[in-house]
Design a protein around this motif. Sequence first.
Motif, PDB file in Angstrom:
ATOM      1  N   GLU B 109       0.787  -1.238   0.000  1.00 42.06           N
ATOM      2  CA  GLU B 109       0.000   0.000   0.000  1.00 42.06           C
ATOM      3  C   GLU B 109       0.812   1.278   0.000  1.00 42.06           C
ATOM      4  OE1 GLU B 109      -2.998  -0.120   3.068  1.00 42.06           O
ATOM      5  OE2 GLU B 109      -3.103  -2.280   2.816  1.00 42.06           O
ATOM      6  N   ILE B 110       1.841   1.342  -0.799  1.00 47.22           N
ATOM      7  CA  ILE B 110       2.465   2.631  -1.043  1.00 47.22           C
ATOM      8  C   ILE B 110       2.216   3.017  -2.482  1.00 47.22           C
ATOM      9  CG2 ILE B 110       4.575   3.921  -1.327  1.00 47.22           C
ATOM     10  CD1 ILE B 110       5.818   2.446   0.824  1.00 47.22           C
ATOM     11  N   SER B 111       2.831   2.282  -3.369  1.00 49.75           N
ATOM     12  CA  SER B 111       2.797   2.666  -4.763  1.00 49.75           C
ATOM     13  C   SER B 111       1.659   1.968  -5.487  1.00 49.75           C
ATOM     14  CB  SER B 111       4.120   2.293  -5.422  1.00 49.75           C
ATOM     15  OG  SER B 111       4.262   0.889  -5.445  1.00 49.75           O
ATOM     16  N   ASP B 112       1.129   2.634  -6.483  1.00 53.98           N
ATOM     17  CA  ASP B 112       0.167   1.978  -7.352  1.00 53.98           C
ATOM     18  C   ASP B 112       0.420   2.447  -8.772  1.00 53.98           C
ATOM     19  OD1 ASP B 112      -1.838   0.626  -8.544  1.00 53.98           O
ATOM     20  OD2 ASP B 112      -3.424   1.984  -7.892  1.00 53.98           O
ATOM     21  N   PHE B 113       1.255   1.695  -9.458  1.00 54.47           N
ATOM     22  CA  PHE B 113       1.556   2.015 -10.845  1.00 54.47           C
ATOM     23  C   PHE B 113       0.974   0.937 -11.747  1.00 54.47           C
ATOM     24  CE2 PHE B 113       5.233   3.646  -8.381  1.00 54.47           C
ATOM     25  CZ  PHE B 113       4.923   4.992  -8.526  1.00 54.47           C
ATOM     26  N   SER B 114      -0.058   0.256 -11.225  1.00 51.67           N
ATOM     27  CA  SER B 114      -0.573  -0.920 -11.926  1.00 51.67           C
ATOM     28  C   SER B 114      -1.014  -0.598 -13.358  1.00 51.67           C
ATOM     29  CB  SER B 114      -1.734  -1.518 -11.139  1.00 51.67           C
ATOM     30  OG  SER B 114      -2.631  -0.497 -10.744  1.00 51.67           O
ATOM     31  N   GLU B 115      -1.447   0.616 -13.574  1.00 49.50           N
ATOM     32  CA  GLU B 115      -1.940   0.953 -14.914  1.00 49.50           C
ATOM     33  C   GLU B 115      -0.815   1.417 -15.839  1.00 49.50           C
ATOM     34  OE1 GLU B 115      -1.069   4.678 -13.307  1.00 49.50           O
ATOM     35  OE2 GLU B 115      -1.930   2.874 -12.422  1.00 49.50           O
ATOM     36  N   LEU B 116       0.412   1.504 -15.280  1.00 50.07           N
ATOM     37  CA  LEU B 116       1.530   2.059 -16.040  1.00 50.07           C
ATOM     38  C   LEU B 116       2.078   1.061 -17.052  1.00 50.07           C
ATOM     39  CD1 LEU B 116       3.408   4.599 -16.087  1.00 50.07           C
ATOM     40  CD2 LEU B 116       4.893   3.324 -14.560  1.00 50.07           C
ATOM     41  N   LYS B 117       1.906   1.352 -18.316  1.00 51.04           N
ATOM     42  CA  LYS B 117       2.351   0.422 -19.356  1.00 51.04           C
ATOM     43  C   LYS B 117       3.464   1.014 -20.204  1.00 51.04           C
ATOM     44  CE  LYS B 117      -0.688  -2.829 -18.489  1.00 51.04           C
ATOM     45  NZ  LYS B 117      -0.260  -3.336 -17.179  1.00 51.04           N
ATOM     46  N   THR B 118       3.503   2.327 -20.301  1.00 48.16           N
ATOM     47  CA  THR B 118       4.477   2.982 -21.159  1.00 48.16           C
ATOM     48  C   THR B 118       4.993   4.253 -20.494  1.00 48.16           C
ATOM     49  OG1 THR B 118       3.104   2.283 -23.010  1.00 48.16           O
ATOM     50  CG2 THR B 118       4.896   3.797 -23.505  1.00 48.16           C
ATOM     51  N   VAL B 119       6.294   4.477 -20.582  1.00 42.26           N
ATOM     52  CA  VAL B 119       6.901   5.716 -20.086  1.00 42.26           C
ATOM     53  C   VAL B 119       7.910   6.188 -21.112  1.00 42.26           C
ATOM     54  CG1 VAL B 119       8.242   6.774 -18.251  1.00 42.26           C
ATOM     55  CG2 VAL B 119       6.696   4.912 -17.721  1.00 42.26           C
ATOM     56  N   ASP B 120       7.770   7.402 -21.560  1.00 38.80           N
ATOM     57  CA  ASP B 120       8.692   7.967 -22.550  1.00 38.80           C
ATOM     58  C   ASP B 120       8.854   7.046 -23.759  1.00 38.80           C
ATOM     59  OD1 ASP B 120       9.002   9.953 -20.707  1.00 38.80           O
ATOM     60  OD2 ASP B 120      11.074   9.490 -20.175  1.00 38.80           O
ATOM     61  N   GLY B 121       7.821   6.304 -24.078  1.00 37.14           N
ATOM     62  CA  GLY B 121       7.894   5.402 -25.217  1.00 37.14           C
ATOM     63  C   GLY B 121       8.485   4.034 -24.904  1.00 37.14           C
ATOM     64  N   HIS B 122       8.964   3.859 -23.662  1.00 31.60           N
ATOM     65  CA  HIS B 122       9.494   2.557 -23.252  1.00 31.60           C
ATOM     66  C   HIS B 122       8.349   1.676 -22.765  1.00 31.60           C
ATOM     67  CE1 HIS B 122      13.113   4.838 -23.441  1.00 31.60           C
ATOM     68  NE2 HIS B 122      12.971   5.421 -22.268  1.00 31.60           N
ATOM     69  N   GLN B 123       8.378   0.416 -23.161  1.00 30.28           N
ATOM     70  CA  GLN B 123       7.338  -0.515 -22.734  1.00 30.28           C
ATOM     71  C   GLN B 123       7.707  -1.119 -21.384  1.00 30.28           C
ATOM     72  OE1 GLN B 123       6.724  -4.567 -24.595  1.00 30.28           O
ATOM     73  NE2 GLN B 123       5.174  -3.384 -25.674  1.00 30.28           N
ATOM     74  N   VAL B 124       6.913  -0.839 -20.375  1.00 30.65           N
ATOM     75  CA  VAL B 124       7.219  -1.287 -19.017  1.00 30.65           C
ATOM     76  C   VAL B 124       6.660  -2.682 -18.775  1.00 30.65           C
ATOM     77  CG1 VAL B 124       6.944  -0.799 -16.579  1.00 30.65           C
ATOM     78  CG2 VAL B 124       7.174   1.086 -18.194  1.00 30.65           C
ATOM     79  N   GLN B 125       7.542  -3.597 -18.380  1.00 32.67           N
ATOM     80  CA  GLN B 125       7.098  -4.958 -18.093  1.00 32.67           C
ATOM     81  C   GLN B 125       7.135  -5.295 -16.605  1.00 32.67           C
ATOM     82  OE1 GLN B 125       9.762  -6.489 -20.917  1.00 32.67           O
ATOM     83  NE2 GLN B 125       8.402  -5.985 -22.610  1.00 32.67           N
TER      84      GLN B 125
END
Lengths: 143, 143
Positions: B109-125
Amino acid sequence: MKKLRISIENVKNLLEAKGVKPSFQRISVLKYLLQENNHPSVDTIYKNLVSQIPTLSRTTVYNTLKLLSEKEVISTLSISNTDLRFDFVGEPHDHFQCNTCGKIYDIYEISDFSELKTVDGHQVQEMQLHLKGTCNRCLESLN
Amino acid sequence: MKKLRISIENVKNLLEAKGVKPSFQRISVLKYLLQENNHPSVDTIYKNLVSQIPTLSRTTVYNTLKLLSEKEVISTLSISNTDLRFDFVGEPHDHFQCNTCGKIYDIYEISDFSELKTVDGHQVQEMQLHLKGTCNRCLESLN
DNA sequence: TATAAATTTGTAATGATTACAAATATAGAA
DNA sequence: TTCTATATTTGTAATCATTACAAATTTATA
């Protein structure tokens, strides 16, 4: 990723401000780190500097990085499983490492835990958000 | 940090569900990981299991962890600069490592980046939030 | 049972990091 | 400047985690 032009004088002042005696080797290592902005490994730093400083020892690079880390001039990243990676302590940011090419990119404006001092009673002193995946360049070359 | 009771049958089913043949060694390694919930190093796993399995080889522990990692049963943490650490892939969570005692704690219960799929064009896995500092136990013992 | 395939094992190699002591450079006092 | 103490750098050897690899063992299948 972009290469910056940093003057020796600036690096010298930076070291002195942090209480580190600015020897030639120390200036060279920090200057490289600032210029390349590349999260280099010890080996990368050594190989790039030894051409300019033929007497340079790998141990000096280790010693310098350890000292700069202790003085909080730079930070040690634990994003790589195979070797140590270093970063200048400037504006807070996160990191993205590409699983394909291994490059580490700076990421700004995702996380903001700046006010976070305590979690579950643990005193938080540093934090790193590590993202991994496929970088935009490698994605392109897949097409 | 709490030690759980996990049945061999459960571990066996878990491995089979992920397409890993449940050999005795593999069951033992994964069972240990689930029970201890401790983000152990390879060495810790080996030393704890070799008393029960005297013929166990360190290489088998490495092989097993690599296989389980590939099959996404476990994940490899890069929070430690000195050795590999492993974690069961369950509910998403972050990690706090104590600079004093070295223990790694789960943080929920700190971070919630669950919806994060792309950053600066990089594909986050994958993503890992690493916190470091002084844990509550070590803070207490300082008083 | 016989054979092939998968798994485990032990040893040796690799590679990053650290320990350490000698050599060199720097700073301060006389 | 010279002398002396201190700090820094250097090179070598040691350590430790991880990987490579091939032999041995186990398991599955015919």
